[in-house]
Each structure stands twice: as C-alpha cells, then as structure tokens.
Design an enzyme around this catalytic site. Structure first.
Site, PDB file in Angstrom:
ATOM      1  CE  LYS A 137     148.322 -19.691 -31.241  1.00  0.00           C
ATOM      2  NZ  LYS A 137     147.521 -20.616 -32.120  1.00  0.00           N
ATOM      3  CG  ASN A 138     150.618 -19.406 -34.813  1.00  0.00           C
ATOM      4  OD1 ASN A 138     150.134 -20.270 -34.081  1.00  0.00           O
ATOM      5  ND2 ASN A 138     149.868 -18.616 -35.564  1.00  0.00           N
ATOM      6  NE  ARG A 190     143.857 -29.087 -37.946  1.00  0.00           N
ATOM      7  CZ  ARG A 190     143.252 -30.128 -38.490  1.00  0.00           C
ATOM      8  NH1 ARG A 190     142.145 -30.602 -37.948  1.00  0.00           N
ATOM      9  NH2 ARG A 190     143.740 -30.701 -39.565  1.00  0.00           N
ATOM     10  CB  CYS A 236     139.970 -27.766 -38.312  1.00  0.00           C
ATOM     11  SG  CYS A 236     140.626 -26.179 -37.817  1.00  0.00           S
ATOM     12  NE  ARG A 290     143.784 -24.661 -39.441  1.00  0.00           N
ATOM     13  CZ  ARG A 290     144.164 -23.795 -38.508  1.00  0.00           C
ATOM     14  NH1 ARG A 290     145.281 -23.979 -37.851  1.00  0.00           N
ATOM     15  NH2 ARG A 290     143.427 -22.749 -38.219  1.00  0.00           N
ATOM     16  CB  ILE A 329     148.281 -34.525 -41.050  1.00  0.00           C
ATOM     17  CG1 ILE A 329     149.628 -34.630 -40.327  1.00  0.00           C
ATOM     18  CG2 ILE A 329     147.678 -35.904 -41.293  1.00  0.00           C
ATOM     19  CD1 ILE A 329     149.552 -35.291 -38.977  1.00  0.00           C
ATOM     20  CG  ASP A 330     147.699 -34.629 -47.484  1.00  0.00           C
ATOM     21  OD1 ASP A 330     147.472 -33.612 -46.804  1.00  0.00           O
ATOM     22  OD2 ASP A 330     147.625 -34.653 -48.726  1.00  0.00           O
ATOM     23  CG  ASP A 373     146.091 -16.728 -38.363  1.00  0.00           C
ATOM     24  OD1 ASP A 373     145.138 -17.437 -38.736  1.00  0.00           O
ATOM     25  OD2 ASP A 373     147.116 -17.200 -37.840  1.00  0.00           O
ATOM     26  CB  ILE A 427     144.512 -19.496 -46.416  1.00  0.00           C
ATOM     27  CG1 ILE A 427     145.319 -18.301 -46.947  1.00  0.00           C
ATOM     28  CG2 ILE A 427     145.444 -20.536 -45.796  1.00  0.00           C
ATOM     29  CD1 ILE A 427     146.302 -18.643 -48.056  1.00  0.00           C
TER      30      ILE A 427
END
Length: 433
Positions: free
Chosen positions: A22-23, A96, A120, A125, A127-128, A308, A330
């Site tokens: 999926k990723n 996201r 989230c 997470r 976005i900057d 994950d 993480i």
C-alpha cells in the site's frame, strides 16, 4: 461499524500470499499526475486507502480504472485532463498520504491547493518538510483556510537537506524535482523500499535519477515525463504481520510473494526470539516450536526495525518468557494498542517512549477497540492466541492497509469472521473511470 470476532488457540498452518505494498502504491498513483500519458500499475492492493486515492485523483479530473479481479490487479491512470488541482479536507483527513499530490501537481500544472492533514492518531507527521523543500525549488507557498497553496511557473533545481528523515517528504520532493529546471540534490533521504520503488517507476517514465536506494538522490529535471508500466513491490509490513502470526500461534507458515531482503531487521529479531526462519527467493517459512525468548526492539528508519511492526511485535512479546522492552523512536503516542492488550491480560508498563512487556501471560478474549492501522493488526494477533472469543471494533482501520486479512487468516485455519460489509457500495473498489 465493522467488527472482527476471533476465537483463538489454533496454530496457523499453510501458505499465504502477500499483496502489493500500500505504501508503494499510493506514491505511484500520485506519480501519474506528472504525465499526460497513461500509467499502468500492477499488484495494487484492494484496501481502503487505495479507494481514497482513486477518489482524490478522480476529483481532479483523472481517469482511474482499478482492475481488481483482473490479472495482476492491474490499475490504469490517465491524468491528461486535470481540471481541479486540489486535495480537499474531506479526503486528506482520512488518509494523510493524500498530501503526496502536492509536489506532482505544482511541478506539472504550476499550482496546487492541498488541505493540511490535521491531527493523527499516532502522533505528528508534519508537512513542513514538504513545504520547505518546495520553497527551495522555487514554489511560492501560502496558507489559507486550512489549505496549503503552491504556485510556480516552473520549479528550479536546488540543494535540499532534510532536517529529519521523512518518507513522504522524500517521495513528494523527488516527484517534484523530476520536472524541475536543472539539477536537484537531496540529502538525508529516506531509504525505505517504497521510496526506491517510486524512483524506479519515475525512471521508467523518463526521469533522470542517480543514487537510488541511498540517502543522497541526484535528480536532473526533464521537460516532460511519459507513461509507463510498473509492478508494485510486495508489502513488507503485511509479510511481517503474517510471519509474527505464525510465530505467535506456534504454527508453520510459508509467506509467499514477499521480498526477504526488505525484512532483514524483523527476521533477525525474531530469530533472537527463538523463531525458526527460512528464506528462499520470494518466500519466508516461519516455524515456532516451544518457548519464545524475550527480546528488545527499538524502531528506526529503514533498514532498522520498522515502526509499522512495533505493535505486532508487542503482541508477540506478551507470549515470550521474560521481560521485553519495545522503544518507539519514530512517532509519539504510538502505544495506544497497549491498553487494549492489557484488557486481554497482557502485562505492559509504558514509560514515555518505552514499553516494558513482561511475559508469558495468558491472554483471554475481550471486547477491544482498534485505534489505528497497525494497532488493529496487533489486536488480531493477540486474539489468535487468546482463550475464548475476542471482538475487535472499528476494524475499518485494518481495511486501510490489509487486503482481505480475515480471508487469508481463515485459509490458514484461524477462526475469524467479520460483522459488517468490507466495501459498502459507496466505497466500491470495482473498476471506475
């Protein structure tokens, strides 16, 4: 609301085939925005996040045909007639990874309007890093009414050093740089297999990329990209989840259609736990007999132990003889599954980013609540060894990233059933263009 009802105590036996990642599929679908020509993707998993991405691209004017049921799960995307370069909040809030369209849109069309993703369940997470990178490439970025607005006549190559390793940031800026004027060098890039897979697709589309698979990528921009055909890599997280399922239940599983080279840190850790692992080509056999030894796992960026797989490993640790320590480096707030495992009888103490798991503890069936995708998987794993019946609520989380997981588990001997409908008609994955 969908639920799983699972009766534990059965060792899993047999063969299971891993779906596409999926990723890797999500950025590959976003990459289709970079060209007017059709992009054909094979091995696309049938999961909710793919449906969301399809809806997002269609809202922009793209033609998307999800070919589930056809050979190779083949999907065709054509973004020739983009009419609306916007990713709305209604779609971004559910996934996201929708922010991955930002770079491709501004690179090809000169503009993009993408909703900020908001909160989230498993922590920030930001976005900057995407925004700072696009500004380095010459985009004019503004924020208004909860949206990021980006404009550029044509992006220009530059030197980008990521402040911290970011998978989606690397993917987003990599796609943007392929159409920039001149050379872009990106340092401290993510090295995940999904990033590498995206780079290979972009090269097939005509991009010029050096350093694939390393932390430094050099991209020489081209005027335009063309269509391509590409097969998505297997899902290493799904593979790892089934490998742990085999180990946890004392089973004997052959996990097929996977890439063992993507699973190095996990397989090494499981061998420390006393699990027998045999890798052969595109399969991994997992055998678990007798006592599981405790072990410590600390999440890191690839090729380290994957975040994950942290929740799934915690489920395994509850059945190891002794104390295991799981450290999450993480994301913050990624131990939400722990309290649900405790409801089932686990002995877990949380200390900041550390979880101390004392085993072996007998687990018993209970009503539990899934909080996110991987937490859902950990609860399914725990239910497979729990005495009695476990009811897992909000399993739409697991449907975001696992293709027909209950069918695959039943094929291995698990007693599991779904209450509810996997894909309601309004979210149907049937081919639509």
């Amino acid at each position: 609301m969908d639920k799983f009802v699972i009766r534990g105590g059965t060792p899993l036996l047999g063969n299971v085939r891993v779906s596409g990642a999926k990723n890797a599929a999500l950025p590959a679908m976003a990459a289709a925005l970079l060209t007017e020509e059709p992009v054909i993707l094979e091995n696309i998993p049938q999961v909710r996040d793919i449906i969301t991405e399809r809806n997002l691209l269609q809202a922009m004017g793209a033609e998307v045909e999800l070919g589930y049921g056809r050979a190779h799960h083949r999907t065709t995307l054509c973004c020739r007639n983009l009419v609306n370069p916007e990713a709305s909040y209604e779609l971004v809030k559910t996934m996201r990874a929708s922010t991955l369209v930002l770079g491709p849109l501004v690179a090809r069309t000169g503009e993009a309007r993408v909703s900020l993703p908001g909160g989230c369940a498993i922590g920030a997470r930001p976005i900057d890093l995407h925004i700072k990178g696009l500004e380095k490439l010459g985009a004019e970025i503004t924020q208004e009414h909860g949206y990021i607005k980006a404009k550029a006549t044509r992006l220009k190559g530059n030197h980008i050093v990521f402040e911290k390793i970011t998978v989606t940031g690397t993917e987003d800026l990599l796609m943007a740089a392929t159409l920039a004027d001149g050379e872009t060098v990106m340092e401290n890039c993510a090295r995940e297999p999904e990033v590498t897979d995206l780079a290979h697709l972009l090269v097939k589309m005509g991009a010029k990329i050096e350093g694939i698979g390393t932390s430094t990528l050099k991209i020489t921009g081209v005027e335009k990209l063309h269509g391509a055909k590409h097969r998505i890599i297997p899902d290493r997280i799904e593979a790892g989840t089934f490998i742990i399922a085999g180990a946890l239940t004392g089973g004997d599983l052959m996990v097929q259609n996977c890439d063992p080279s993507h699973l190095g840190a996990l397989l090494a850790k499981l061998e420390e736990n006393g699990v027998k692992i045999r890798s052969n080509g595109d399969s991994v056999r997992v055998m678990s007999e007798g006592t599981l030894k405790p072990g410590d796992a600390s999440t890191e960026e690839y090729p380290g132990f994957p975040t994950d797989m942290q929740a799934q490993y915690m489920a395994l640790a509850t059945q190891c003889e002794g104390a295991s320590v799981v450290v999450e480096n993480i994301f913050e707030n990624r131990f939400m599954h722990a309290q649900e495992l405790v409801r089932m009888g686990a002995n877990i103490k949380i200390e900041g980013r550390r979880a101390i798991v004392r085993g072996k503890t007998p687990l018993s069936g209970a009503a539990v609540l899934a909080s996110d995708l991987r937490a859902s998987a950990s609860l399914v794993l725990a239910a497979l060894v729990a005495e009695g019946e476990t009811i897992i609520d909000r399993v739409y989380h697991i449907d975001r990233g696992y293709e027909h997981i209950e069918e695959k588990l039943r094929g291995l001997g698990a007693e599991i059933k779904r209450i509810g409908e996997l894909f309601p008609k309004k979210a149907s994955p049937v081919a639509v263009s």
